[in-house]
Design a protein around this motif. Structure first.
Motif, mmCIF file in Angstrom:
data_model
loop_
_atom_site.group_PDB
_atom_site.id
_atom_site.type_symbol
_atom_site.label_atom_id
_atom_site.label_comp_id
_atom_site.label_asym_id
_atom_site.label_seq_id
_atom_site.Cartn_x
_atom_site.Cartn_y
_atom_site.Cartn_z
ATOM 1 N N VAL A 1 0.607 -1.154 0.521
ATOM 2 C CA VAL A 1 0.190 -0.191 -0.198
ATOM 3 C C VAL A 1 0.878 1.115 0.250
ATOM 4 C CG1 VAL A 1 -1.304 1.690 1.418
ATOM 5 C CG2 VAL A 1 -2.094 -1.082 0.624
ATOM 6 N N GLY A 2 1.397 1.424 0.774
ATOM 7 C CA GLY A 2 2.636 2.502 0.799
ATOM 8 C C GLY A 2 3.662 2.453 -0.754
ATOM 9 N N ASP A 3 3.978 1.719 -0.826
ATOM 10 C CA ASP A 3 4.394 1.924 -2.600
ATOM 11 C C ASP A 3 3.426 2.253 -3.194
ATOM 12 O OD1 ASP A 3 7.029 0.520 -0.967
ATOM 13 O OD2 ASP A 3 6.667 -1.306 -2.089
ATOM 14 N N ALA A 4 2.364 1.480 -3.613
ATOM 15 C CA ALA A 4 1.979 2.084 -4.122
ATOM 16 C C ALA A 4 1.089 3.479 -3.735
ATOM 17 C CB ALA A 4 0.120 1.369 -4.897
ATOM 18 N N LEU A 5 1.213 3.793 -3.272
ATOM 19 C CA LEU A 5 0.851 5.233 -2.942
ATOM 20 C C LEU A 5 1.111 6.437 -3.627
ATOM 21 C CD1 LEU A 5 -1.998 5.020 0.408
ATOM 22 C CD2 LEU A 5 -2.407 5.679 -2.300
ATOM 23 N N ARG A 6 2.568 6.191 -2.718
ATOM 24 C CA ARG A 6 4.234 6.671 -2.800
ATOM 25 C C ARG A 6 4.192 7.183 -4.458
ATOM 26 N NH1 ARG A 6 7.074 4.041 1.375
ATOM 27 N NH2 ARG A 6 7.335 5.176 2.968
ATOM 28 N N VAL A 7 4.304 5.785 -5.069
ATOM 29 C CA VAL A 7 3.840 5.834 -6.885
ATOM 30 C C VAL A 7 3.071 7.388 -7.723
ATOM 31 C CG1 VAL A 7 3.787 5.029 -8.760
ATOM 32 C CG2 VAL A 7 5.431 3.712 -7.537
ATOM 33 N N ALA A 8 2.114 6.622 -6.612
ATOM 34 C CA ALA A 8 0.820 7.530 -7.632
ATOM 35 C C ALA A 8 1.011 8.972 -6.835
ATOM 36 C CB ALA A 8 -0.304 7.258 -6.942
ATOM 37 N N VAL B 1 3.996 10.098 2.956
ATOM 38 C CA VAL B 1 3.202 9.048 2.877
ATOM 39 C C VAL B 1 4.185 8.157 4.329
ATOM 40 C CG1 VAL B 1 2.553 6.041 2.228
ATOM 41 C CG2 VAL B 1 3.011 8.142 0.470
ATOM 42 N N ARG B 2 3.630 7.808 5.381
ATOM 43 C CA ARG B 2 3.861 7.592 6.452
ATOM 44 C C ARG B 2 3.530 6.331 7.109
ATOM 45 N NH1 ARG B 2 5.310 11.551 10.450
ATOM 46 N NH2 ARG B 2 3.510 10.374 11.856
ATOM 47 N N MET B 3 4.100 5.778 7.282
ATOM 48 C CA MET B 3 3.519 3.844 7.383
ATOM 49 C C MET B 3 3.843 3.589 9.473
ATOM 50 S SD MET B 3 4.759 2.278 3.675
ATOM 51 C CE MET B 3 5.204 1.140 4.940
ATOM 52 N N GLN B 4 2.587 3.283 9.763
ATOM 53 C CA GLN B 4 2.574 2.940 11.438
ATOM 54 C C GLN B 4 2.984 4.167 12.203
ATOM 55 O OE1 GLN B 4 4.503 -0.860 10.845
ATOM 56 N NE2 GLN B 4 1.909 -1.643 10.298
ATOM 57 N N GLY C 1 -12.946 -5.222 -5.652
ATOM 58 C CA GLY C 1 -12.272 -6.507 -5.713
ATOM 59 C C GLY C 1 -10.889 -6.066 -6.078
ATOM 60 N N ALA C 2 -10.402 -7.309 -6.362
ATOM 61 C CA ALA C 2 -8.984 -6.816 -6.971
ATOM 62 C C ALA C 2 -9.068 -6.348 -7.807
ATOM 63 C CB ALA C 2 -7.974 -9.168 -6.766
ATOM 64 N N ASP C 3 -9.927 -6.715 -8.820
ATOM 65 C CA ASP C 3 -9.627 -6.099 -9.970
ATOM 66 C C ASP C 3 -9.727 -4.678 -10.237
ATOM 67 O OD1 ASP C 3 -8.259 -9.032 -11.424
ATOM 68 O OD2 ASP C 3 -10.469 -9.748 -11.616
ATOM 69 N N ASP C 4 -10.794 -4.091 -9.430
ATOM 70 C CA ASP C 4 -11.003 -2.880 -9.338
ATOM 71 C C ASP C 4 -10.029 -2.206 -8.919
ATOM 72 O OD1 ASP C 4 -13.880 -3.985 -9.979
ATOM 73 O OD2 ASP C 4 -13.653 -3.553 -7.983
ATOM 74 N N CYS C 5 -9.676 -0.840 -9.529
ATOM 75 C CA CYS C 5 -8.825 0.142 -8.988
ATOM 76 C C CYS C 5 -9.731 1.813 -8.399
ATOM 77 C CB CYS C 5 -8.969 0.973 -10.719
ATOM 78 S SG CYS C 5 -8.056 -0.485 -11.698
ATOM 79 N N VAL C 6 -8.725 2.014 -7.680
ATOM 80 C CA VAL C 6 -9.355 3.493 -7.105
ATOM 81 C C VAL C 6 -8.613 4.235 -7.223
ATOM 82 C CG1 VAL C 6 -7.851 2.742 -4.946
ATOM 83 C CG2 VAL C 6 -9.570 3.715 -4.385
ATOM 84 N N ILE D 1 -4.444 2.825 -8.924
ATOM 85 C CA ILE D 1 -4.056 2.031 -8.661
ATOM 86 C C ILE D 1 -4.801 0.832 -8.235
ATOM 87 C CG2 ILE D 1 -2.998 1.174 -6.419
ATOM 88 C CD1 ILE D 1 -2.741 3.822 -5.915
ATOM 89 N N ARG D 2 -4.952 -0.396 -9.027
ATOM 90 C CA ARG D 2 -5.633 -1.498 -9.087
ATOM 91 C C ARG D 2 -5.211 -2.329 -7.466
ATOM 92 N NH1 ARG D 2 -5.185 -6.930 -10.193
ATOM 93 N NH2 ARG D 2 -2.911 -7.061 -9.901
ATOM 94 N N VAL D 3 -6.822 -2.312 -7.010
ATOM 95 C CA VAL D 3 -6.694 -3.195 -5.574
ATOM 96 C C VAL D 3 -5.878 -4.311 -5.749
ATOM 97 C CG1 VAL D 3 -8.578 -3.807 -4.379
ATOM 98 C CG2 VAL D 3 -8.765 -2.264 -5.129
ATOM 99 N N GLY D 4 -5.324 -5.103 -6.656
ATOM 100 C CA GLY D 4 -4.803 -6.174 -6.812
ATOM 101 C C GLY D 4 -3.525 -5.966 -5.964
ATOM 102 N N GLU D 5 -2.762 -4.629 -6.267
ATOM 103 C CA GLU D 5 -1.624 -4.303 -6.330
ATOM 104 C C GLU D 5 -1.407 -4.069 -4.820
ATOM 105 O OE1 GLU D 5 -0.363 -0.914 -8.642
ATOM 106 O OE2 GLU D 5 -1.474 -1.708 -10.790
ATOM 107 N N LEU D 6 -2.097 -3.694 -4.509
ATOM 108 C CA LEU D 6 -2.693 -3.993 -2.166
ATOM 109 C C LEU D 6 -1.980 -5.301 -1.718
ATOM 110 C CD1 LEU D 6 -4.471 -0.820 -2.307
ATOM 111 C CD2 LEU D 6 -2.485 -0.731 -3.467
ATOM 112 N N LEU D 7 -2.889 -6.562 -2.897
ATOM 113 C CA LEU D 7 -2.791 -7.589 -2.066
ATOM 114 C C LEU D 7 -1.511 -7.906 -2.061
ATOM 115 C CD1 LEU D 7 -6.543 -8.080 -3.401
ATOM 116 C CD2 LEU D 7 -6.225 -7.307 -0.501
ATOM 117 N N PRO D 8 -1.296 -8.871 -0.673
ATOM 118 C CA PRO D 8 -0.512 -9.947 -1.026
ATOM 119 C C PRO D 8 -0.405 -10.505 -1.630
ATOM 120 C CG PRO D 8 -1.531 -9.574 1.461
ATOM 121 C CD PRO D 8 -1.394 -8.928 0.527
#
Length: 187
Positions: A56-63, A71-74, A165-170, A180-187
């Motif tokens: 999530v952090g990586d995807a948001l940094r790029v976007a 982007v702050r994590m924890q 869902g995983a194939d949707d974008c936000v 950002i495709r939700v699937g990119e956020l999932l492990p």
């Protein structure tokens, strides 16, 4: 047992909580956050959870790389005098050095990665973030492999909510042209 739940509880302020931390009241391995005046033990991080936080952090940094945000994590986020949670990911205005002397008190987006804490993240955390006026709150549900998006905070809740869902974008509100495709956020 029910009678015990009705007993008054002592609420801590952020200042009291920070003094306890400085006085080493808690051990170095204690993972705690302050929410609504209560000191909450945070769930231990499983590998899947840690991977998702990183994704999530990586995807948001790029976007959001040219948006003037950090982007702050924890890390702590000040919501009010009695709440200083440590969201998994928070997008805050400005640069990292803007928060050298004080934790941010405003976020543009907060994301909680949820595997064992879904009810807490959808309940008390959602209400706290909405009360603080955080315009966008995401819950990444690892068990159902979906992203819950909450927007437009109103009176301790969010007026708009959707599930992707995983194939949707936000597209984060802070940068609607980003996708950002939700699937990119999932492990």
């Amino acid at each position: 047992m029910e009678a015990l739940l009705k007993l008054p509880r002592h609420r801590f302020s952020r200042a009291q909580f920070e003094r306890m931390v400085e006085a080493d009241v808690f051990g170095p391995l204690d993972r705690l956050e302050l929410l609504d005046g209560e000191i909450i033990d945070m769930a231990p991080q499983k590998s899947r959870h840690a991977t998702a936080v990183t994704l999530v952090g990586d995807a948001l940094r790029v976007a959001l790389r040219d948006q003037g945000v950090t982007v702050r994590m924890q890390l702590p986020l000040v919501l009010d005098d009695h709440s200083e949670p440590e969201p998994d990911v928070a997008i805050v205005p400005g640069g990292a050095r803007d928060y050298r002397d004080a934790h941010p008190s405003r976020a543009l987006l907060v994301c909680e990665v949820s595997d064992s804490t879904l009810a807490y993240d959808r309940g008390r955390k959602l209400a706290a973030y909405a009360r603080a006026g955080i315009p966008e709150y995401w819950v990444l549900d690892l068990n159902a492999e979906r992203l819950e998006v909450f927007r437009r905070p109103e009176q301790g809740d969010y007026a708009l909510g959707s599930t992707l869902g995983a194939d949707d974008c936000v597209s984060p509100l802070v940068c609607p042209s980003a996708s950002i495709r939700v699937g990119e956020l999932l492990p």
